[in-house]
Design an enzyme around this catalytic site. Structure first.
Site, PDB file in Angstrom:
ATOM      1  N   THR A   1       0.888  -1.163   0.000  1.00 25.83           N
ATOM      2  CA  THR A   1       0.000   0.000   0.000  1.00 25.83           C
ATOM      3  C   THR A   1       0.918   1.203   0.000  1.00 25.83           C
ATOM      4  O   THR A   1       1.780   1.329   0.859  1.00 25.83           O
ATOM      5  CB  THR A   1      -0.862   0.073   1.268  1.00 25.83           C
ATOM      6  OG1 THR A   1       0.012   0.150   2.377  1.00 25.83           O
ATOM      7  CG2 THR A   1      -1.772  -1.100   1.409  1.00 25.83           C
TER       8      THR A   1
ATOM      9  N   GLU B   1      -5.753  -3.957   0.961  1.00 27.09           N
ATOM     10  CA  GLU B   1      -5.883  -4.883   2.084  1.00 27.09           C
ATOM     11  C   GLU B   1      -7.067  -5.847   1.934  1.00 27.09           C
ATOM     12  O   GLU B   1      -7.172  -6.825   2.677  1.00 27.09           O
ATOM     13  CB  GLU B   1      -6.067  -4.095   3.395  1.00 27.09           C
ATOM     14  CG  GLU B   1      -4.817  -3.380   3.888  1.00 27.09           C
ATOM     15  CD  GLU B   1      -4.613  -1.980   3.320  1.00 27.09           C
ATOM     16  OE1 GLU B   1      -5.193  -1.695   2.254  1.00 27.09           O
ATOM     17  OE2 GLU B   1      -3.888  -1.192   3.933  1.00 27.09           O
TER      18      GLU B   1
ATOM     19  N   LYS C   1      -6.081  11.114  -2.663  1.00 32.40           N
ATOM     20  CA  LYS C   1      -6.065  10.130  -3.737  1.00 32.40           C
ATOM     21  C   LYS C   1      -6.311  10.835  -5.069  1.00 32.40           C
ATOM     22  O   LYS C   1      -7.395  11.326  -5.331  1.00 32.40           O
ATOM     23  CB  LYS C   1      -7.109   9.048  -3.512  1.00 32.40           C
ATOM     24  CG  LYS C   1      -6.765   7.806  -4.317  1.00 32.40           C
ATOM     25  CD  LYS C   1      -7.444   6.598  -3.798  1.00 32.40           C
ATOM     26  CE  LYS C   1      -6.766   5.338  -4.273  1.00 32.40           C
ATOM     27  NZ  LYS C   1      -7.575   4.169  -4.042  1.00 32.40           N
TER      28      LYS C   1
ATOM     29  N   TRP D   1      -2.093   7.349  -4.501  1.00 28.91           N
ATOM     30  CA  TRP D   1      -2.072   8.033  -3.212  1.00 28.91           C
ATOM     31  C   TRP D   1      -0.974   9.075  -3.130  1.00 28.91           C
ATOM     32  O   TRP D   1       0.112   8.899  -3.654  1.00 28.91           O
ATOM     33  CB  TRP D   1      -1.816   7.024  -2.092  1.00 28.91           C
ATOM     34  CG  TRP D   1      -2.972   6.141  -1.786  1.00 28.91           C
ATOM     35  CD1 TRP D   1      -3.041   4.809  -2.028  1.00 28.91           C
ATOM     36  CD2 TRP D   1      -4.206   6.504  -1.170  1.00 28.91           C
ATOM     37  NE1 TRP D   1      -4.247   4.324  -1.591  1.00 28.91           N
ATOM     38  CE2 TRP D   1      -4.978   5.334  -1.070  1.00 28.91           C
ATOM     39  CE3 TRP D   1      -4.733   7.707  -0.690  1.00 28.91           C
ATOM     40  CZ2 TRP D   1      -6.250   5.330  -0.502  1.00 28.91           C
ATOM     41  CZ3 TRP D   1      -6.009   7.695  -0.136  1.00 28.91           C
ATOM     42  CH2 TRP D   1      -6.752   6.521  -0.053  1.00 28.91           C
TER      43      TRP D   1
HETATM   44  P1  AMP Z   1      -5.995   1.312  -2.269  1.00 29.36           P
HETATM   45  O1  AMP Z   1      -5.522   0.482  -1.159  1.00 29.36           O
HETATM   46  O2  AMP Z   1      -4.928   2.148  -2.892  1.00 29.36           O
HETATM   47  O3  AMP Z   1      -6.764   0.511  -3.253  1.00 29.36           O
HETATM   48  O4  AMP Z   1      -7.013   2.364  -1.663  1.00 29.36           O
HETATM   49  C1  AMP Z   1      -8.134   2.011  -0.908  1.00 29.36           C
HETATM   50  C2  AMP Z   1      -8.914   3.249  -0.549  1.00 29.36           C
HETATM   51  O5  AMP Z   1      -9.373   3.911  -1.731  1.00 29.36           O
HETATM   52  C3  AMP Z   1     -10.155   3.000   0.277  1.00 29.36           C
HETATM   53  O6  AMP Z   1      -9.885   2.801   1.633  1.00 29.36           O
HETATM   54  C4  AMP Z   1     -10.933   4.283  -0.003  1.00 29.36           C
HETATM   55  O7  AMP Z   1     -10.450   5.365   0.791  1.00 29.36           O
HETATM   56  C5  AMP Z   1     -10.608   4.574  -1.449  1.00 29.36           C
HETATM   57  N1  AMP Z   1     -11.649   4.009  -2.335  1.00 29.36           N
HETATM   58  C6  AMP Z   1     -11.633   2.830  -2.982  1.00 29.36           C
HETATM   59  N2  AMP Z   1     -12.762   2.661  -3.694  1.00 29.36           N
HETATM   60  C7  AMP Z   1     -13.515   3.762  -3.493  1.00 29.36           C
HETATM   61  C8  AMP Z   1     -14.804   4.190  -3.938  1.00 29.36           C
HETATM   62  N3  AMP Z   1     -15.551   3.478  -4.781  1.00 29.36           N
HETATM   63  N4  AMP Z   1     -15.253   5.390  -3.491  1.00 29.36           N
HETATM   64  C9  AMP Z   1     -14.521   6.159  -2.650  1.00 29.36           C
HETATM   65  N5  AMP Z   1     -13.304   5.803  -2.198  1.00 29.36           N
HETATM   66  C10 AMP Z   1     -12.800   4.630  -2.602  1.00 29.36           C
END
Ligand code: AMP
Length: 542
Positions: free
Chosen positions: A185, A331, A440, A445
């Site tokens: 991550t 995760e 994001k 990120w």
């Molecule tokens: P990652 O681990 O980089 O895939 O990021 C995960 C995070 O992305 C989640 O905890 C959310 O904060 C954000 N995220 C993922 N999908 C969505 C969605 N459909 N709408 C809003 N935030 C999202």
């Protein structure tokens, strides 16, 4: 009493073997970095995975449990690595190509990659940090053009590695709980953390998400995999498509809207995945230059950031293409929820239906979620009460790689997502905020804390607080709120951007700055990000 059913291992090899038996004629189409089109069948994929397995075990000396890195675009060779590496009991560690050199170096040293398979176009990124990579013994270059040169030492070309390898390979018997893949991550405020997927979690995730309630993928589909294979295993689609018997289209680096539209047309793609920024780009390009013939594309699955209701509405109205929102995390393998309307919503008007589809959705079977309020009690499913989203399930991590990070887990075994959400009476989860201090942007990120500490090391800056502000193209962009050391000694935006470019890659550097007298603080003296967001999040003072 124990059940009397077979102990049949749920592994990535089980997926590959099934794909070869049931769908050997289905296709993998790659639009390679040099612009050429490559097509072969699941049967060819199977045979080359066996050649790769021989090469890994015999030529490269990879042993069960070894980490093997990939630094590559989406294409058939990367797909072979997705099966070949875990097939011999090693771990396929997909490295995000978009990180800063420091992050990439940390990740490779931390995971202890022994060999890295790298796309020729991405070699310059690794050349910069190669002297610091402690464990890498060899680099295998994928898609090298003739005359390709590199300063990396100990390299070999992918095709030369596979050449003359036998297509016979007996897969080892693997325990389904062994590790098969790993992603870091990048979004953490501290150091990146590795998430180590098991064969079992990968199998269960893939076989669940193909359902019509979820990604809705079958042997009737031609699936375009836009989500990079270096991002959470491309959402598990390389495994899901083989189980479903769907043709796979891999775009490598051809991710600009016009290129994607061309691929959608040429390959008659029926479904695809991607982050909102990609689909917004495709929509705008299609509006500007409407395709002559209606696309075969029926729907696109979006996650990573919130899918705007306006995009769902526009795409459907103008081109008859359905946007479906999913939520997930590195995760959680990553897919955890999906928002589709159900027959009970049929009598609602379009606007009401849109409100439901713009939520993050209901959990997949195999995943549970709950909302925990600030006082530690569980929130009712009323669609109003907000709290932290916590999850558990068959493809949710129970620990990070080499570090437990206890604070991210509850004592009763739930994972704390850092997302602030509600859940309504029908089980639809809706993200309203985020407790993690992150931005994001275009699916990638940016750590606000890392930007703050870099900015505060500038002699003219006393304090800096960085927050996310909404952005039409990128979903979010960073805004830096700056307190100067000496009010009369101004620092220009260009100076700050240049200063940050030493440690950050381009997309991570804020282009929005405001100068403030002091950073609002909480009662315990921390930056009050909620208040800063309230004051500046609309970019009003920018
Ligand atoms: P990652 O681990 O980089 O895939 O990021 C995960 C995070 O992305 C989640 O905890 C959310 O904060 C954000 N995220 C993922 N999908 C969505 C969605 N459909 N709408 C809003 N935030 C999202």
């Amino acid at each position: 009493m124990e059940g009397l059913m077979m102990d049949y291992p749920l592994t990535t090899t089980t997926i590959l073997e099934y794909g070869n038996r049931a769908f050997h004629h289905k296709r993998v189409i790659s639009h390679l970095p040099d612009g050429t089109r490559h097509e072969y069948s699941f049967g060819d994929l199977y045979r080359r995975c066996k050649q790769l397995a021989n090469a890994l075990a015999n030529t490269l000396g990879i042993e069960p449990g070894d980490m093997v890195g990939t630094f590559a675009w989406n294409h058939y060779q990367h797909l072979e690595l997705y099966y070949g590496i875990p097939g011999i009991g090693a771990v396929c560690h997909t490295i995000n190509i978009r990180l800063s050199p420091q992050q990439t170096e940390f990740i490779i040293n931390h995971s202890e990659d022994k060999v890295i398979f790298v796309d020729a176009t991405l070699v310059p990124l690794l050349e910069k940090i190669a002297p610091q990579l402690e464990t890498v013994e060899k680099y295998i270059i994928v898609n090298a053009a003739s005359g390709f040169q590199t300063t990396l030492s100990n390299t070999m070309h992918y095709e030369a590695l596979l050449e003359n390898q036998s297509e016979d390979f007996t897969w080892p018997q693997l325990d389904e709980n062994e590790a098969c893949g790993m992603c870091y991550t990048s979004g953490t405020t501290g150091l990146p953390k590795g998430v180590l997927y098991s064969h079992r979690s990968t199998y269960l995730h893939a076989s669940t998400i193909l359902s019509p309630n979820a990604a809705n993928c079958s042997n009737q589909d031609v699936m375009l995999l836009i989500v990079p294979q270096f991002h959470v295993m491309a959402w598990g689609f390389p495994y899901m498509c083989v189980l479903a018997g769907a043709d796979m289209v891999m775009p490598s680096l051809h991710l600009q809207p016009e290129a994607l539209i061309r691929i959608l047309q040429e390959e008659k793609v029926t479904k695809a995945n991607g982050v909102p920024t990609i689909w917004l780009g495709v929509y705008e390009a299609m509006k500007k230059n409407p395709p002559k013939e209606r696309l075969a594309l029926e729907e696109y699955l979006v996650g990573g950031s919130a899918l705007p209701a306006s995009l769902i509405e526009g795409f459907e109205r103008d081109f008859g293409i359905r946007g479906v929102q999913a939520w997930g995390m590195t995760e959680t393998s990553p897919l955890g929820t999906v928002a589709r309307i159900q027959p009970k919503h049929a009598s609602m008007n379009q606007k009401e239906q849109l409100t439901i589809r713009a939520k993050q959705g209901i959990e997949f079977p195999g995943i549970e979620m709950r909302i925990v309020k600030d006082d530690g009690t569980i929130a009712p499913r009323d669609g109003k009460t907000m709290g932290e989203l916590q999850v558990k399930g068959a493809w949710v991590l129970r620990s990070y790689f080499k570090t437990m990070n206890k604070e991210q887990f509850t004592e009763d075994g739930w994972f704390k997502t850092g997302d602030v959400s509600t859940i309504d009476m029908d089980g639809y989860m809706h993200i309203t905020d985020r407790t993690k201090d992150l931005i994001k942007s275009g699916g990638e990120w940016i750590s606000s804390v890392a930007l703050e500490s870099a900015l505060m090391s500038h002699p003219k800056i006393r304090e800096a607080a960085v927050i996310a502000i909404p952005d039409d193209t990128w979903s979010e962009r960073p805004l830096a709120c700056i307190v100067l050391t000496n009010e009369n000694e101004k620092v220009s935006k260009e100076e700050m951007m240049e200063f940050l470019s030493r440690d950050f890659v381009k997309y991570q550097i804020p282009e929005h700055y405001v100068f403030i007298a002091q950073v609002p603080r909480t009662s315990v003296g921390k930056f009050d990000k909620k208040e800063i967001r309230r004051l500046y999040a609309e970019g009003k003072l920018a």
